[in-house]
Design a protein around this motif. Structure first.
Motif, PDB file in Angstrom:
ATOM      1  N   ILE A 170      -9.237   8.174   0.345  1.00 18.85           N
ATOM      2  CA  ILE A 170     -10.616   8.177   0.828  1.00 18.85           C
ATOM      3  C   ILE A 170     -11.590   8.229  -0.347  1.00 18.85           C
ATOM      4  O   ILE A 170     -12.616   7.532  -0.357  1.00 18.85           O
ATOM      5  CB  ILE A 170     -10.842   9.357   1.791  1.00 18.85           C
ATOM      6  N   GLU A 171     -11.254   9.036  -1.367  1.00 18.64           N
ATOM      7  CA  GLU A 171     -12.109   9.106  -2.560  1.00 18.64           C
ATOM      8  C   GLU A 171     -12.125   7.777  -3.304  1.00 18.64           C
ATOM      9  O   GLU A 171     -13.172   7.340  -3.807  1.00 18.64           O
ATOM     10  CB  GLU A 171     -11.620  10.222  -3.484  1.00 18.64           C
ATOM     11  N   ASP A 172     -10.958   7.115  -3.399  1.00 17.90           N
ATOM     12  CA  ASP A 172     -10.896   5.793  -4.038  1.00 17.90           C
ATOM     13  C   ASP A 172     -11.804   4.803  -3.320  1.00 17.90           C
ATOM     14  O   ASP A 172     -12.517   4.015  -3.956  1.00 17.90           O
ATOM     15  CB  ASP A 172      -9.453   5.261  -4.024  1.00 17.90           C
ATOM     16  N   ILE A 173     -11.773   4.827  -2.001  1.00 18.03           N
ATOM     17  CA  ILE A 173     -12.598   3.911  -1.205  1.00 18.03           C
ATOM     18  C   ILE A 173     -14.086   4.186  -1.452  1.00 18.03           C
ATOM     19  O   ILE A 173     -14.885   3.257  -1.622  1.00 18.03           O
ATOM     20  CB  ILE A 173     -12.255   4.046   0.295  1.00 18.03           C
ATOM     21  N   LYS A 174     -14.452   5.459  -1.508  1.00 24.02           N
ATOM     22  CA  LYS A 174     -15.848   5.817  -1.769  1.00 24.02           C
ATOM     23  C   LYS A 174     -16.304   5.327  -3.137  1.00 24.02           C
ATOM     24  O   LYS A 174     -17.432   4.837  -3.296  1.00 24.02           O
ATOM     25  CB  LYS A 174     -16.029   7.329  -1.662  1.00 24.02           C
ATOM     26  N   ARG A 175     -15.428   5.446  -4.146  1.00 21.81           N
ATOM     27  CA  ARG A 175     -15.784   5.021  -5.504  1.00 21.81           C
ATOM     28  C   ARG A 175     -15.988   3.511  -5.601  1.00 21.81           C
ATOM     29  O   ARG A 175     -16.659   3.026  -6.509  1.00 21.81           O
ATOM     30  CB  ARG A 175     -14.710   5.470  -6.499  1.00 21.81           C
ATOM     31  N   GLN A 176     -15.399   2.776  -4.677  1.00 22.74           N
ATOM     32  CA  GLN A 176     -15.558   1.323  -4.690  1.00 22.74           C
ATOM     33  C   GLN A 176     -16.892   0.864  -4.115  1.00 22.74           C
ATOM     34  O   GLN A 176     -17.208  -0.330  -4.145  1.00 22.74           O
ATOM     35  CB  GLN A 176     -14.403   0.682  -3.913  1.00 22.74           C
ATOM     36  N   GLY A 177     -17.688   1.800  -3.585  1.00 25.36           N
ATOM     37  CA  GLY A 177     -19.021   1.461  -3.099  1.00 25.36           C
ATOM     38  C   GLY A 177     -18.993   0.530  -1.904  1.00 25.36           C
ATOM     39  O   GLY A 177     -18.179   0.680  -0.990  1.00 25.36           O
ATOM     40  N   LEU A 178     -19.884  -0.457  -1.923  1.00 26.48           N
ATOM     41  CA  LEU A 178     -20.027  -1.386  -0.795  1.00 26.48           C
ATOM     42  C   LEU A 178     -18.731  -2.145  -0.541  1.00 26.48           C
ATOM     43  O   LEU A 178     -18.359  -2.373   0.610  1.00 26.48           O
ATOM     44  CB  LEU A 178     -21.174  -2.365  -1.071  1.00 26.48           C
ATOM     45  N   TRP A 179     -18.047  -2.528  -1.624  1.00 26.44           N
ATOM     46  CA  TRP A 179     -16.767  -3.242  -1.502  1.00 26.44           C
ATOM     47  C   TRP A 179     -15.789  -2.435  -0.646  1.00 26.44           C
ATOM     48  O   TRP A 179     -15.189  -2.957   0.293  1.00 26.44           O
ATOM     49  CB  TRP A 179     -16.195  -3.495  -2.889  1.00 26.44           C
ATOM     50  N   GLY A 180     -15.636  -1.166  -0.986  1.00 27.85           N
ATOM     51  CA  GLY A 180     -14.715  -0.317  -0.238  1.00 27.85           C
ATOM     52  C   GLY A 180     -15.153  -0.122   1.194  1.00 27.85           C
ATOM     53  O   GLY A 180     -14.328  -0.129   2.113  1.00 27.85           O
ATOM     54  N   LYS A 181     -16.453   0.040   1.397  1.00 31.16           N
ATOM     55  CA  LYS A 181     -16.982   0.251   2.746  1.00 31.16           C
ATOM     56  C   LYS A 181     -16.710  -0.946   3.639  1.00 31.16           C
ATOM     57  O   LYS A 181     -16.363  -0.800   4.821  1.00 31.16           O
ATOM     58  CB  LYS A 181     -18.485   0.527   2.672  1.00 31.16           C
ATOM     59  N   LEU A 182     -16.865  -2.153   3.099  1.00 30.59           N
ATOM     60  CA  LEU A 182     -16.645  -3.365   3.884  1.00 30.59           C
ATOM     61  C   LEU A 182     -15.160  -3.609   4.162  1.00 30.59           C
ATOM     62  O   LEU A 182     -14.800  -4.125   5.215  1.00 30.59           O
ATOM     63  CB  LEU A 182     -17.238  -4.572   3.158  1.00 30.59           C
ATOM     64  N   SER A 183     -14.318  -3.243   3.218  1.00 35.92           N
ATOM     65  CA  SER A 183     -12.893  -3.545   3.322  1.00 35.92           C
ATOM     66  C   SER A 183     -12.118  -2.536   4.159  1.00 35.92           C
ATOM     67  O   SER A 183     -11.192  -2.895   4.882  1.00 35.92           O
ATOM     68  CB  SER A 183     -12.278  -3.626   1.923  1.00 35.92           C
ATOM     69  N   VAL A 209       0.732 -13.487  10.421  1.00 36.10           N
ATOM     70  CA  VAL A 209       0.088 -12.511   9.531  1.00 36.10           C
ATOM     71  C   VAL A 209      -1.175 -12.018  10.220  1.00 36.10           C
ATOM     72  O   VAL A 209      -1.925 -12.801  10.800  1.00 36.10           O
ATOM     73  CB  VAL A 209      -0.269 -13.144   8.167  1.00 36.10           C
ATOM     74  N   TYR A 210      -1.415 -10.710  10.151  1.00 40.98           N
ATOM     75  CA  TYR A 210      -2.645 -10.157  10.688  1.00 40.98           C
ATOM     76  C   TYR A 210      -3.380  -9.417   9.576  1.00 40.98           C
ATOM     77  O   TYR A 210      -2.811  -8.540   8.913  1.00 40.98           O
ATOM     78  CB  TYR A 210      -2.377  -9.215  11.857  1.00 40.98           C
ATOM     79  N   ILE A 211      -4.648  -9.766   9.352  1.00 43.86           N
ATOM     80  CA  ILE A 211      -5.495  -9.116   8.349  1.00 43.86           C
ATOM     81  C   ILE A 211      -6.591  -8.361   9.089  1.00 43.86           C
ATOM     82  O   ILE A 211      -7.461  -8.979   9.718  1.00 43.86           O
ATOM     83  CB  ILE A 211      -6.103 -10.149   7.384  1.00 43.86           C
ATOM     84  N   PRO A 212      -6.579  -7.025   9.068  1.00 44.25           N
ATOM     85  CA  PRO A 212      -7.587  -6.250   9.796  1.00 44.25           C
ATOM     86  C   PRO A 212      -8.972  -6.353   9.152  1.00 44.25           C
ATOM     87  O   PRO A 212      -9.127  -6.071   7.957  1.00 44.25           O
ATOM     88  CB  PRO A 212      -7.066  -4.805   9.703  1.00 44.25           C
ATOM     89  N   GLY A 213      -9.957  -6.770   9.921  1.00 47.77           N
ATOM     90  CA  GLY A 213     -11.334  -6.777   9.447  1.00 47.77           C
ATOM     91  C   GLY A 213     -11.823  -8.120   8.964  1.00 47.77           C
ATOM     92  O   GLY A 213     -11.116  -8.822   8.224  1.00 47.77           O
ATOM     93  N   GLY A 214     -13.041  -8.468   9.356  1.00 49.56           N
ATOM     94  CA  GLY A 214     -13.620  -9.756   8.984  1.00 49.56           C
ATOM     95  C   GLY A 214     -13.810  -9.924   7.490  1.00 49.56           C
ATOM     96  O   GLY A 214     -13.580 -11.018   6.944  1.00 49.56           O
ATOM     97  N   PHE A 215     -14.237  -8.858   6.789  1.00 48.69           N
ATOM     98  CA  PHE A 215     -14.440  -8.959   5.341  1.00 48.69           C
ATOM     99  C   PHE A 215     -13.131  -9.261   4.628  1.00 48.69           C
ATOM    100  O   PHE A 215     -13.087 -10.071   3.692  1.00 48.69           O
ATOM    101  CB  PHE A 215     -15.048  -7.668   4.794  1.00 48.69           C
ATOM    102  N   ASN A 216     -12.051  -8.623   5.056  1.00 52.19           N
ATOM    103  CA  ASN A 216     -10.750  -8.851   4.424  1.00 52.19           C
ATOM    104  C   ASN A 216     -10.242 -10.270   4.684  1.00 52.19           C
ATOM    105  O   ASN A 216      -9.616 -10.876   3.809  1.00 52.19           O
ATOM    106  CB  ASN A 216      -9.740  -7.818   4.912  1.00 52.19           C
TER     107      ASN A 216
END
Length: 264
Positions: free
Chosen positions: A192-205, A226-233
């Motif tokens: 969760i901390e890694d995702i936060k450090r990635q900023g907008l990128w992490g939030k979207l992904s 293949v299934y990729i969760p999320g439109g940004f991904n």
């Protein structure tokens, strides 16, 4: 009625699959490294569905003798599976030369050897009376080589390639095979901390484990390769296919070289 097998059942993603399947009144067979965590997981699942039928067996998947013991236990129960959810994985992140040999082989054994060998053995217990759904958790990291995340991304790419091939190979054997490639998933505090450090990128992904589990189970019912969760991904996966590889790798090297993660 057959059971749903879940590896890595006490981790964030595995737990979300167990909870979702408990809500759907599926019989569950769980495995993870800690027997205590498995016992606690069973108690929590009973709070979701008091009628849930749950079996479990602790297993260190890096050890062949432990996997053999697990298979022998399943054989002794005389049960079959209509769902195989292969979640167990190790997401160590560091430069290749910073690995100890022990950590390197541990990651390879969990992500590749255990997943492949256990799937091969468990398919011998697939249901003969209904479609079997096989889900394997790969990662968006497997979509491209990743400097400073090289071992993890390579193992996840291997899973994606293998299970994509099995999607077509097992069509005539009553098995739906879907590879799931999530981006970040809100599981352990360090992730969760890694995702936060990635900023907008992490939030979207990033997605919740519950989102990944629910959508993945729907994807395998539809027999998606293949299934990729999320439109940004999904968008990112497309971009990775069209941007020249050297540009992608230089970007990844610059972005990831200062991050390390070793939770195991």
């Amino acid at each position: 009625m057959s059971y749903a097998f879940i590896s890595g059942a006490t981790g964030g993603i595995g737990r979300a699959f167990a909870q979702q399947l408990a809500r759907e009144n599926c019989k569950l067979f769980l495995t993870g490294r800690s027997e205590e965590k498995l016992k606690n997981e069973c108690v929590a699942l009973k709070e979701i569905n008091s009628q849930a039928e749950i079996k479990y067996c602790a297993c260190d998947l890096t050890k062949e003798e432990e996997r053999t013991r697990l298979i022998d236990y399943i054989k002794g129960l005389g049960i079959t599976f209509n769902k195989l959810v292969m979640v167990a994985g190790v997401d160590t992140q560091k430069g290749f030369l910073d690995y100890t040999l022990e950590k390197l082989t541990f990651q390879l054994r969990v992500n590749v050897e255990a997943t492949v060998c256990l799937t091969h053995q468990l398919l011998n217990f697939k249901s003969q009376n209904e479609k079997t759904h096989l889900l394997v958790i790969s990662s968006m990291s497997g979509a491209t080589p990743m400097p400073y995340f090289a071992v993890y991304s390579a193992t996840k790419c291997m899973l994606k390639n293998l299970f994509t091939a099995l999607h077509y190979e097992l069509k005539g054997h009553g098995v739906n095979v879907t590879t799931v490639m999530p981006g970040g998933v809100f599981t352990r505090p360090d992730i969760i901390e890694d995702i936060k450090r990635q900023g907008l990128w992490g939030k979207l992904s990033a997605k919740t484990p519950e989102f990944v589990a629910k959508k993945s189970l729907k994807a395998v019912k539809k027999n998606k390769t293949v299934y990729i969760p999320g439109g940004f991904n999904k968008f990112l996966y497309f971009i990775l296919k069209i941007v020249p590889s050297p540009l992608v790798l230089r970007f990844i090297r610059a972005r990831w070289k200062k991050q390390t993660k070793d939770a195991f």
